[in-house]
Design a protein around this motif. Sequence first.
Motif, PDB file in Angstrom:
ATOM      1  N   ALA A 119       0.821  -1.210   0.000  1.00  0.00           N
ATOM      2  CA  ALA A 119       0.000   0.000   0.000  1.00  0.00           C
ATOM      3  C   ALA A 119       0.854   1.258   0.000  1.00  0.00           C
ATOM      4  O   ALA A 119       0.542   2.247  -0.676  1.00  0.00           O
ATOM      5  CB  ALA A 119      -0.947  -0.002   1.201  1.00  0.00           C
ATOM      6  N   ALA A 120       1.952   1.238   0.748  1.00  0.00           N
ATOM      7  CA  ALA A 120       2.850   2.388   0.788  1.00  0.00           C
ATOM      8  C   ALA A 120       3.477   2.631  -0.579  1.00  0.00           C
ATOM      9  O   ALA A 120       3.595   3.779  -1.035  1.00  0.00           O
ATOM     10  CB  ALA A 120       3.934   2.170   1.841  1.00  0.00           C
ATOM     11  N   GLU A 121       3.870   1.547  -1.255  1.00  0.00           N
ATOM     12  CA  GLU A 121       4.456   1.689  -2.586  1.00  0.00           C
ATOM     13  C   GLU A 121       3.414   2.226  -3.565  1.00  0.00           C
ATOM     14  O   GLU A 121       3.711   3.130  -4.365  1.00  0.00           O
ATOM     15  CB  GLU A 121       4.992   0.351  -3.072  1.00  0.00           C
ATOM     16  N   ALA A 122       2.203   1.697  -3.497  1.00  0.00           N
ATOM     17  CA  ALA A 122       1.160   2.138  -4.417  1.00  0.00           C
ATOM     18  C   ALA A 122       0.800   3.604  -4.194  1.00  0.00           C
ATOM     19  O   ALA A 122       0.496   4.335  -5.144  1.00  0.00           O
ATOM     20  CB  ALA A 122      -0.082   1.264  -4.255  1.00  0.00           C
ATOM     21  N   ALA A 123       0.840   4.037  -2.941  1.00  0.00           N
ATOM     22  CA  ALA A 123       0.484   5.417  -2.611  1.00  0.00           C
ATOM     23  C   ALA A 123       1.634   6.395  -2.834  1.00  0.00           C
ATOM     24  O   ALA A 123       1.427   7.607  -2.752  1.00  0.00           O
ATOM     25  CB  ALA A 123       0.018   5.498  -1.157  1.00  0.00           C
ATOM     26  N   ALA A 124       2.840   5.849  -3.079  1.00  0.00           N
ATOM     27  CA  ALA A 124       4.033   6.685  -3.261  1.00  0.00           C
ATOM     28  C   ALA A 124       4.256   7.601  -2.054  1.00  0.00           C
ATOM     29  O   ALA A 124       4.592   8.775  -2.190  1.00  0.00           O
ATOM     30  CB  ALA A 124       3.931   7.508  -4.544  1.00  0.00           C
ATOM     31  N   ARG A 125       4.053   7.016  -0.870  1.00  0.00           N
ATOM     32  CA  ARG A 125       4.271   7.732   0.376  1.00  0.00           C
ATOM     33  C   ARG A 125       5.513   7.189   1.079  1.00  0.00           C
ATOM     34  O   ARG A 125       5.858   6.012   0.941  1.00  0.00           O
ATOM     35  CB  ARG A 125       3.082   7.578   1.323  1.00  0.00           C
ATOM     36  N   VAL A 126       6.176   8.039   1.827  1.00  0.00           N
ATOM     37  CA  VAL A 126       7.267   7.577   2.683  1.00  0.00           C
ATOM     38  C   VAL A 126       6.647   6.851   3.870  1.00  0.00           C
ATOM     39  O   VAL A 126       5.774   7.400   4.555  1.00  0.00           O
ATOM     40  CB  VAL A 126       8.137   8.748   3.161  1.00  0.00           C
ATOM     41  N   ALA A 127       7.070   5.619   4.104  1.00  0.00           N
ATOM     42  CA  ALA A 127       6.503   4.800   5.179  1.00  0.00           C
ATOM     43  C   ALA A 127       7.655   4.107   5.884  1.00  0.00           C
ATOM     44  O   ALA A 127       8.349   3.278   5.282  1.00  0.00           O
ATOM     45  CB  ALA A 127       5.515   3.782   4.610  1.00  0.00           C
ATOM     46  N   ALA A 128       7.872   4.439   7.140  1.00  0.00           N
ATOM     47  CA  ALA A 128       9.075   3.998   7.852  1.00  0.00           C
ATOM     48  C   ALA A 128       8.731   3.357   9.182  1.00  0.00           C
ATOM     49  O   ALA A 128       7.691   3.640   9.787  1.00  0.00           O
ATOM     50  CB  ALA A 128      10.007   5.185   8.070  1.00  0.00           C
ATOM     51  N   VAL A 129       9.626   2.478   9.638  1.00  0.00           N
ATOM     52  CA  VAL A 129       9.516   1.806  10.929  1.00  0.00           C
ATOM     53  C   VAL A 129      10.763   2.142  11.739  1.00  0.00           C
ATOM     54  O   VAL A 129      11.880   2.033  11.225  1.00  0.00           O
ATOM     55  CB  VAL A 129       9.388   0.278  10.750  1.00  0.00           C
TER      56      VAL A 129
END
Length: 369
Positions: A119-129
Amino acid sequence: MTTDVTDTGLGTIRAGILGGGFMARVHRTAARDAGGELRAVATRSASGSRRAADELGALRAEVDAETLLSAEDVDVVHICTPNTTHADLALRALDAGKHVICEKPLATSAADARRLADAAEAAARVAAVPFVYRYHPMVREARARVARGDIGDLLTLDCSYLQDWMLLPSDDDWRVRAASGGASRAFADIGSHLCDLVEFVIGERIRSLSARSRRVFAERAGQPVDTEDIVAILVETDSGALGTLLISQMAAGRKNALTLELHGSSQSLRFEQERPEELWIGTRDESRLLLRDPATAAPDSARLQRVPSGHAMGYQDAFNGFIADVYAAIAGETPEGLPTFEDGYRSAVLTEAVLASAAADGRWTEVAA
């Protein structure tokens, strides 16, 4: 040096935090250090949100998570809530067009973690842990030395993560019950950090493992417990190196003792999180301590060193470095070693392998790629 997002040309990054406990305070401090602005906070109740907003210094308190997620003046959502809420909140944040920083575990199942990474890749959002131990400069120094071949061929690993905050039967927390913390506690909580650090530093993956776990008390504070206190793991890496990992939240006197020791055919390296300014280097002829110094460090280590040698850096500095990299990524940069939702998925895969092996009395288990 880390990047100040106020210098990116995109303006100040505006943050919202879900949760109001210890980790929310750590995130708040790091966000401000990176030049961000804390716009809103939301917890499980309106009164809790108001209290947390006051304590964290947010511009406002939101009545619930949905209001914060839909806020037009929030660019990035920091999720600092109980484990079993992470997957739903992270997905809703992505659906709302937000960048996301989600505390680990990213999800309590590998399937949910995979959906979030996709989902993060599809949304082109930065998503971090926040696998923030990557951000100790001497960890980056160890990684650089392994990558350039200083240690030779990796032969064995001797690693541990030890705490004592669950030592007594009266010690209790929401994490001890699967309903709020997920099926794994000790491994998912701190073993995940250890495995991420191992794979990050050695540049290869754990391909198989044998795990045993122990639950010392059936009850805590009069309530039943259904998660583990201790995990012991044998691992084999892609190159054939063998290792031991011990994870315990019942090691008296150990507060946050994450230790990574690598034995190569030419050299050994040892990093201790409670002594973050040092890297022990061992050879057949001598052993020595390398002290943090940006003047002589590998480039990826030097960039995280905010102060000169002799001026101690620690956990909050590492967290600040992580958040600065997330915010730099939001501004369009590509920071080296940023832990993303893909790393959160990898952690979930390892957690399921550990639980499966422990349930089978230590049967060797292949770890999915």
